[in-house]
Design a protein around this motif. Structure first.
Motif, PDB file in Angstrom:
ATOM      1  N   ASN A 212      -5.636 -10.351  12.227  1.00  0.00           N
ATOM      2  CA  ASN A 212      -4.656 -10.894  13.123  1.00  0.00           C
ATOM      3  C   ASN A 212      -3.395 -11.301  12.642  1.00  0.00           C
ATOM      4  N   PRO A 213      -2.597 -10.070  12.480  1.00  0.00           N
ATOM      5  CA  PRO A 213      -1.336 -10.213  11.770  1.00  0.00           C
ATOM      6  C   PRO A 213      -0.307 -10.808  12.891  1.00  0.00           C
ATOM      7  N   HIS A 214       0.754 -11.490  12.343  1.00  0.00           N
ATOM      8  CA  HIS A 214       1.555 -12.233  13.342  1.00  0.00           C
ATOM      9  C   HIS A 214       2.855 -11.033  13.785  1.00  0.00           C
ATOM     10  N   HIS A 215       3.174 -11.345  14.903  1.00  0.00           N
ATOM     11  CA  HIS A 215       3.987 -10.136  15.319  1.00  0.00           C
ATOM     12  C   HIS A 215       5.327  -9.922  14.597  1.00  0.00           C
ATOM     13  N   THR A 216       5.766 -10.926  13.728  1.00  0.00           N
ATOM     14  CA  THR A 216       6.935 -10.629  12.901  1.00  0.00           C
ATOM     15  C   THR A 216       6.394  -9.843  11.569  1.00  0.00           C
ATOM     16  N   THR A 217       5.264  -9.298  11.449  1.00  0.00           N
ATOM     17  CA  THR A 217       4.948  -8.569  10.457  1.00  0.00           C
ATOM     18  C   THR A 217       5.427  -7.199  10.294  1.00  0.00           C
ATOM     19  N   SER A 218       6.015  -6.842   9.035  1.00  0.00           N
ATOM     20  CA  SER A 218       6.763  -5.721   8.680  1.00  0.00           C
ATOM     21  C   SER A 218       6.010  -4.567   8.852  1.00  0.00           C
ATOM     22  N   THR A 219       6.585  -3.316   8.770  1.00  0.00           N
ATOM     23  CA  THR A 219       5.772  -2.171   9.189  1.00  0.00           C
ATOM     24  C   THR A 219       5.126  -1.629   7.656  1.00  0.00           C
ATOM     25  N   VAL A 220       5.755  -2.053   6.535  1.00  0.00           N
ATOM     26  CA  VAL A 220       4.902  -1.955   5.400  1.00  0.00           C
ATOM     27  C   VAL A 220       3.685  -2.677   5.078  1.00  0.00           C
ATOM     28  N   ALA A 221       3.919  -3.948   5.810  1.00  0.00           N
ATOM     29  CA  ALA A 221       2.685  -5.014   5.605  1.00  0.00           C
ATOM     30  C   ALA A 221       1.688  -4.631   6.398  1.00  0.00           C
ATOM     31  N   LEU A 222       1.900  -3.838   7.637  1.00  0.00           N
ATOM     32  CA  LEU A 222       1.204  -3.312   8.598  1.00  0.00           C
ATOM     33  C   LEU A 222       0.131  -2.069   7.999  1.00  0.00           C
ATOM     34  N   VAL A 223       0.924  -1.046   7.645  1.00  0.00           N
ATOM     35  CA  VAL A 223       0.238   0.072   7.320  1.00  0.00           C
ATOM     36  C   VAL A 223      -0.053   0.076   5.751  1.00  0.00           C
ATOM     37  N   GLY A 224       0.605  -0.613   4.867  1.00  0.00           N
ATOM     38  CA  GLY A 224       0.434  -0.720   3.513  1.00  0.00           C
ATOM     39  C   GLY A 224       1.653   0.296   2.632  1.00  0.00           C
ATOM     40  N   GLY A 225       1.678   0.023   1.440  1.00  0.00           N
ATOM     41  CA  GLY A 225       2.788   0.963   0.708  1.00  0.00           C
ATOM     42  C   GLY A 225       3.552  -0.223  -0.084  1.00  0.00           C
ATOM     43  N   GLY A 226       4.667  -0.349  -0.350  1.00  0.00           N
ATOM     44  CA  GLY A 226       5.722  -0.939  -1.011  1.00  0.00           C
ATOM     45  C   GLY A 226       5.634  -0.460  -2.449  1.00  0.00           C
ATOM     46  N   THR A 227       6.528  -1.152  -3.291  1.00  0.00           N
ATOM     47  CA  THR A 227       6.665  -0.657  -4.742  1.00  0.00           C
ATOM     48  C   THR A 227       5.414  -0.460  -5.278  1.00  0.00           C
ATOM     49  N   ASN A 228       4.616  -1.420  -5.411  1.00  0.00           N
ATOM     50  CA  ASN A 228       3.228  -1.424  -6.005  1.00  0.00           C
ATOM     51  C   ASN A 228       2.495  -1.309  -4.700  1.00  0.00           C
ATOM     52  N   ALA A 229       1.958   0.108  -4.417  1.00  0.00           N
ATOM     53  CA  ALA A 229       1.381   0.235  -3.042  1.00  0.00           C
ATOM     54  C   ALA A 229      -0.098  -0.791  -3.175  1.00  0.00           C
ATOM     55  N   LYS A 230      -0.080  -1.009  -1.791  1.00  0.00           N
ATOM     56  CA  LYS A 230      -1.081  -1.976  -1.514  1.00  0.00           C
ATOM     57  C   LYS A 230      -1.619  -1.624  -0.216  1.00  0.00           C
ATOM     58  N   PRO A 231      -3.000  -2.018   0.101  1.00  0.00           N
ATOM     59  CA  PRO A 231      -3.267  -1.608   1.727  1.00  0.00           C
ATOM     60  C   PRO A 231      -2.848  -2.670   2.474  1.00  0.00           C
ATOM     61  N   GLY A 232      -2.418  -2.080   3.581  1.00  0.00           N
ATOM     62  CA  GLY A 232      -1.874  -2.910   4.809  1.00  0.00           C
ATOM     63  C   GLY A 232      -2.889  -3.426   5.899  1.00  0.00           C
ATOM     64  N   GLU A 233      -2.478  -4.134   6.760  1.00  0.00           N
ATOM     65  CA  GLU A 233      -3.496  -4.616   7.798  1.00  0.00           C
ATOM     66  C   GLU A 233      -4.370  -3.703   8.585  1.00  0.00           C
ATOM     67  N   VAL A 234      -3.702  -2.546   8.464  1.00  0.00           N
ATOM     68  CA  VAL A 234      -4.870  -1.601   9.202  1.00  0.00           C
ATOM     69  C   VAL A 234      -5.830  -0.995   8.212  1.00  0.00           C
ATOM     70  N   SER A 235      -5.702  -1.035   7.086  1.00  0.00           N
ATOM     71  CA  SER A 235      -6.688  -0.760   6.002  1.00  0.00           C
ATOM     72  C   SER A 235      -7.487  -1.997   5.897  1.00  0.00           C
ATOM     73  N   LEU A 236      -7.009  -3.098   5.872  1.00  0.00           N
ATOM     74  CA  LEU A 236      -7.865  -4.657   5.501  1.00  0.00           C
ATOM     75  C   LEU A 236      -8.800  -4.520   6.757  1.00  0.00           C
ATOM     76  N   ALA A 237      -8.423  -4.196   8.075  1.00  0.00           N
ATOM     77  CA  ALA A 237      -9.202  -4.026   9.134  1.00  0.00           C
ATOM     78  C   ALA A 237     -10.236  -2.943   9.047  1.00  0.00           C
ATOM     79  N   HIS A 238     -10.130  -2.071   8.170  1.00  0.00           N
ATOM     80  CA  HIS A 238     -11.217  -0.980   8.210  1.00  0.00           C
ATOM     81  C   HIS A 238     -12.578  -1.391   8.537  1.00  0.00           C
ATOM     82  N   ASN A 239     -13.487  -0.596   9.311  1.00  0.00           N
ATOM     83  CA  ASN A 239     -14.805  -1.120   9.782  1.00  0.00           C
ATOM     84  C   ASN A 239     -14.982  -2.293  10.570  1.00  0.00           C
ATOM     85  N   GLY A 240     -13.599  -2.701  11.048  1.00  0.00           N
ATOM     86  CA  GLY A 240     -13.707  -3.973  11.774  1.00  0.00           C
ATOM     87  C   GLY A 240     -12.603  -4.006  12.694  1.00  0.00           C
TER      88      GLY A 240
END
Length: 515
Positions: free
Chosen positions: A277-305
């Motif tokens: 349940n990400p807050h509406h201020t969540t950034s695009t990178v935090a939502l879909v993943g990535g960044g300098t050191n790539a990490k899963p975003g909220e859409v991946s953390l919600a996988h199978n859920g």
């Protein structure tokens, strides 16, 4: 002297075997790490040498060269501390070690204590496939890796260590250290359910039915209603009617949380479906993943859920539009100059919104609560292409006062879940061997094969397409929802009533977007 052992590097949510080569030779004292190490590995010199000294060893100053192969894959993190330290002790001939087939991972503290790492579960999966004979990890991670080994039916021993000295004793074959054992069945016992039960929600019978259909077919849902109508409560109750995770789904979900460093330390395996349940201020990178050191975003953390987006129009337009690709492809592709990383993103999107920026669309006298232009700007934040990808649009009206004081028992989540599980079982049998598990995942050929309708129903659908100005994508999604409604009724064919109900779930967005 040259010493060779194995470690692992994380690539997305998977692990890759890394050969750690440590050579100690005469010459000016130096400590060089090659093989595309990141800054955490390059600055590990003081951590490793101090931990070795504080563990009672006194290596002589020499020229140390460490190679992490394959050299063209970037290595990140502090988990290489322990294998490098063990290799240094072997190359200095400070221990009589046999590293054959041994994979070691762990971060070192200055006193020689071994700290937990991220990604132990994918390391365990990889170790079983690569023919590793012995796996040594921090004790906090050992059970996590042992779960992956047990799920694969492998006999690979997994050892947990607390200190550098523990690792040395295992390598030397000292008695007293036993591999970690796990019971997969016990991990799935007593699975916790959602804190909110459907029986606790007053009224909203039509919304509850729509969420039951969504759960049965894994369909995306948009709830539109005034503040206080129960949208958030309905979304939080939804996990309680979803079927439990299977072992394969559980392992895949746990991999993501393991890599992201979000796995519960007391639970080596995720057994309930995630609700993000990400807050509406969540950034695009935090939502879909990535960044300098790539990490899963909220859409991946919600996988199978479930990915629950409350106050949908308050999210930035860019963040919402970036959801379109993972909704369709069920994965996220993060491209960088050095590499492209893919993360799974097979989530159910559940969104909630008010019909007006002021809350309710109309006041008690039937007047708009905000100027029409302001309402249109508010609604326009959600694009047509995104709406097309949401299968079910439902109205969640204000709960009548009489409903709040109604003491008649409502259906519980457990009762609804039984119907959902029966419908899911039908779908599993239908798509057996295809890699597809729910109706929402059907591709075009599958829709033609499993969603055939009669001539009268085809005419009805055509009329609805023209009246509502629906796209070809919406046409397919109506058929998928129809198929799920038929499955809930345990009907082999899609009847007119099933189709009409599915079409009804596409009416709502047009009603609000053209008020």
């Amino acid at each position: 002297m040259l010493t060779t052992l194995f470690a692992a590097a994380l690539i997305g949510i998977d692990a890759m075997k890394v050969t750690v080569e440590i050579n100690v030779a005469a010459g000016l004292p130096s400590f060089t790490v090659v093989g595309l190490p990141d800054s955490a590995i390059r600055e590990s010199r003081e951590r490793i040498l101090t931990a070795i000294r504080n563990s009672g060893f006194r290596p002589k100053p020499k020229k140390i060269t460490i190679n992490l192969a394959p050299a063209d894959i970037r290595k990140e993190g502090t988990a290489f501390d322990l294998p490098i330290a063990m290799g240094l002790l072997g190359s200095h001939e400070l221990l009589d070690a046999d590293f054959a087939g041994t994979l070691i991972m762990g971060e070192l503290a200055l006193d020689g204590t071994v700290r937990r790492i991220n990604g132990a579960l994918p390391v365990g999966v990889m170790a079983g496939k690569e023919g590793i004979k012995r796996l040594i990890l921090p004790r906090q991670n050992a059970e996590e890796a042992a779960v992956a080994v047990a799920a694969a039916g492998s006999a690979l021993p997994v050892y947990g260590v607390d200190t550098l000295l523990d690792t040395i004793e295992i390598i030397n074959g000292s008695p007293g250290h036993q591999p970690v054992e796990v019971n997969l069945d016990s991990l799935f016992e007593g699975i916790a359910r959602s804190a909110v039960d459907f029986a606790d929600i007053k009224g909203q019978a039509s919304a509850k039915k729509a969420l039951e259909i969504a759960a049965a077919g894994n369909h995306n849902v948009l709830m539109i209603g005034p503040p206080g109508s129960g949208k958030t409560m309905l979304a939080k109750a939804l996990p309680g009617i979803l079927p439990p995770l299977g072992l394969d789904e559980s392992l895949e979900t746990t991999k993501i949380y393991s890599v992201a460093g979000l796995l519960d330390r007391e639970k080596p395996l995720m057994t309930i479906r995630p609700l993000r349940n990400p807050h509406h201020t969540t950034s695009t990178v935090a939502l879909v993943g990535g960044g300098t050191n790539a990490k899963p975003g909220e859409v991946s953390l919600a996988h199978n859920g479930i990915l629950f987006l409350d106050e949908l129009p308050e999210f930035s337009r860019g963040a919402l539009e970036v959801l379109r690709q993972p909704i369709e492809d069920r994965e996220v592709s993060v491209s960088r100059i050095s590499a492209t990383t893919r993360y799974p993103a097979g989530f159910m999107l559940v969104a909630a919104m008010n019909p007006s920026p002021a809350g309710a669309l109309k006041d008690g006298d039937g007047n708009l609560t905000a100027p029409p232009q302001q309402i249109q700007r508010y609604l326009a934040k959600i694009s047509g292409p995104l709406l097309d990808r949401i299968d079910i649009h439902i109205d969640v009206p204000k709960v009548e006062t009489g409903e709040l004081f109604n003491t008649s028992p409502a259906e519980s989540s457990a009762v609804i879940r039984l119907r959902v599980e029966r419908a899911r079982a039908i779908q599993l049998a239908r798509f057996s061997g295809t890699g597809i598990y729910t109706n929402a995942q059907m591709n075009a050929p599958m829709i033609r094969r499993h969603c055939s309708i009669g001539e009268e129903s085809s005419q009805k659908l055509m009329e609805a397409m023209e009246r509502l100005n629906l796209s070809a994508r919406a046409h397919d999604r109506i058929l998928k929802v129809s198929r799920t409604i038929a499955d809930l009724d345990e009907s082999k064919s899609i009847e007119m009533a099933h189709l009409v109900q599915a079409i009804h779930y596409r009416n709502l967005d047009r009603d609000f977007w053209n008020f």
